[in-house]
Scaffold this motif. Structure first.
Motif, PDB file in Angstrom:
ATOM      1  N   GLY A  38       0.837  -1.185   0.000  1.00 22.35           N
ATOM      2  CA  GLY A  38       0.000   0.000   0.000  1.00 22.35           C
ATOM      3  C   GLY A  38       0.872   1.235   0.000  1.00 22.35           C
ATOM      4  N   ASP A  39       0.325   2.357  -0.474  1.00 28.13           N
ATOM      5  CA  ASP A  39       1.096   3.598  -0.571  1.00 28.13           C
ATOM      6  C   ASP A  39       1.671   4.037   0.764  1.00 28.13           C
ATOM      7  N   SER A 256      -0.066  -2.424 -17.826  1.00 31.05           N
ATOM      8  CA  SER A 256       0.490  -3.595 -18.506  1.00 31.05           C
ATOM      9  C   SER A 256      -0.557  -4.159 -19.452  1.00 31.05           C
ATOM     10  N   ILE A 257      -0.212  -5.274 -20.096  1.00 32.68           N
ATOM     11  CA  ILE A 257      -1.150  -5.943 -20.992  1.00 32.68           C
ATOM     12  C   ILE A 257      -1.206  -7.418 -20.620  1.00 32.68           C
ATOM     13  N   SER A 296      -1.474  -5.030 -11.017  1.00 29.58           N
ATOM     14  CA  SER A 296      -0.206  -5.615 -10.571  1.00 29.58           C
ATOM     15  C   SER A 296       0.511  -4.772  -9.528  1.00 29.58           C
ATOM     16  N   PHE A 297       0.296  -3.461  -9.551  1.00 26.26           N
ATOM     17  CA  PHE A 297       1.064  -2.556  -8.699  1.00 26.26           C
ATOM     18  C   PHE A 297       0.127  -1.741  -7.821  1.00 26.26           C
ATOM     19  N   VAL A 298       0.553  -1.511  -6.599  1.00 26.58           N
ATOM     20  CA  VAL A 298      -0.315  -0.810  -5.656  1.00 26.58           C
ATOM     21  C   VAL A 298      -0.592   0.611  -6.113  1.00 26.58           C
TER      22      VAL A 298
END
Length: 376
Positions: A38-39, A256-257, A296-298
């Motif tokens: 988390g941030d 992303s893909i 994928s990324f927070v």
């Protein structure tokens, strides 16, 4: 006073970006593979066995009057470490109930928008695994898209909103998590929809999800329009909702893909993936809001805890959409890929109805991150 916190309480902190200190006492290899993020989350990894004779290993990193949440795999070791910390004078030590296993199953509902005629669109964020599912609500009816196996969460949410679930939809045959779509349809008397091309080996009845056959939610103007968009799987089908929102399944994410290799057909499906991303989606409005089935990324989480982006903006900043040469694109999506999801083949077999693991086994099969993406 309880010295435990629930996954619901922790999720609210993560979404609201509250300062949170976590002590993860799992083995380092488990921690490196998958952790709470988390941030505003600070996390320390110190394996449980290093703390049995005292907490010196973390004493330099944590003040005794600081709040600290201890996390382990299933919730047992964390309670023991919490007690050890208390004995050493840490006055605000807590443990996470159920550990990472429970964290993996938590879904956090976020309202995305109001739709036509009083309808609403909700996103369910599975913070511990990066899965995203959706509920379209209209005229006392609902459709659920890409449901996780924890079906009770959707049923309770629908009950709170005073609606009945009449459609469940999978945008494709999932390989990273066990779908709850079919079970949810059985529980609620709804209809389960799946793309034909992903259903050739399934052992159960379903309704075909295909372009040209819209799904109406309730008796209002809310239309769910399927758009054939292969590449992650040969049957992958996106959904346009209210002409404003594009549910892209595992084809396009915010950063992303989709990867084409989870059914062992990477070389066969690369062309489909490129066609969908570089031609089919390009024909759509830049103003559509992309709502993917994973993240994928927070930092893909917005200020309200949702994951979304304008399609036109993604064509400007998503590196997976910037590869002009077809051969370079082929190399990007077939070489140097991240590890495949844990037990992905067994998960696919389960989603086809060919396997029916016990509930505890299903939980174990899903442990870990989703790994459905290619990062350019």
């Amino acid at each position: 006073m309880t010295k435990s916190i629930t996954t619901d309480e922790l999720a609210k902190r993560v979404v609201n970006r509250e300062e949170t200190l976590i002590l993860d006492v799992r083995n380092t290899d488990e921690f490196d593979d998958w952790k709470i993020e988390g941030d505003s989350v600070e996390i320390i990894n110190e394996p449980y066995f290093n703390l049995l004779d005292g907490v010196d290993a973390i004493a330099d990193n944590v003040n005794k009057d600081q709040e600290i949440i201890v996390v382990c795999a299933k919730g047992g070791s964390s309670k023991m470490v919490r007690d050890l910390l208390e004995e050493e004078g840490f006055t605000h030590a807590y443990d996470l109930e159920g550990g990472m296993k429970a964290w993996s199953e938590h879904l956090e509902p976020v309202k995305i928008a109001d739709l036509n005629d009083g309808g609403s669109l909700y996103q369910f964020v599975r913070l511990g695994k990066g899965c995203l599912s959706y509920m379209v609500v209209s005229d006392k009816k609902a459709a659920v898209v890409d449901a996780n196996r924890m079906t009770g969460i959707y049923e309770r949410f629908a009950e709170e909103k005073g609606v009945s679930i009449e459609h469940t939809i999978d945008t494709h045959l999932h390989a990273d998590h066990i779908s709850g779509g079919r079970q949810l349809a059985e529980n609620t008397g709804g209809t389960y929809h799946l793309p034909d091309k992903d259903a050739e080996e399934v052992t159960f009845d379903y309704a075909s999800l295909e372009e040209g056959t819209d799904i109406t939610v309730g008796n209002t103007t809310i239309q769910v329009q399927p758009i054939y968009s292969p590449g992650h799987t040969i049957g992958s089908t996106s959904l346009m909702i209210d002409n404003k929102y594009l549910l892209t399944g595992d084809i396009l994410f915010v950063k992303s893909i989709g990867r084409p290799d989870l059914a062992g057909k990477a070389e066969d499906w690369v062309g489909d993936l490129r066609e969908t991303l570089y031609s089919r989606y390009k024909e759509l409005s830049d103003d559509l809001i992309v709502l993917p089935a994973h993240y994928s990324f927070v930092d893909e989480l917005g200020n309200d805890g949702s994951v979304k982006a304008r399609l036109g903006d993604l064509y400007q900043r998503n590196s997976g959409l910037q590869v002009e040469d077809a051969q370079d694109f082929r190399k990007m999506v077939t070489e140097n890929l991240p590890p495949q999801p844990n037990e992905h083949d067994n998960i696919r077999q389960t989603n086809m109805g060919k396997m029916n693991p016990e509930a505890e086994k299903q939980r174990e099969m899903e442990i870990g991150p989703n790994r459905c993406a290619v990062h350019g």
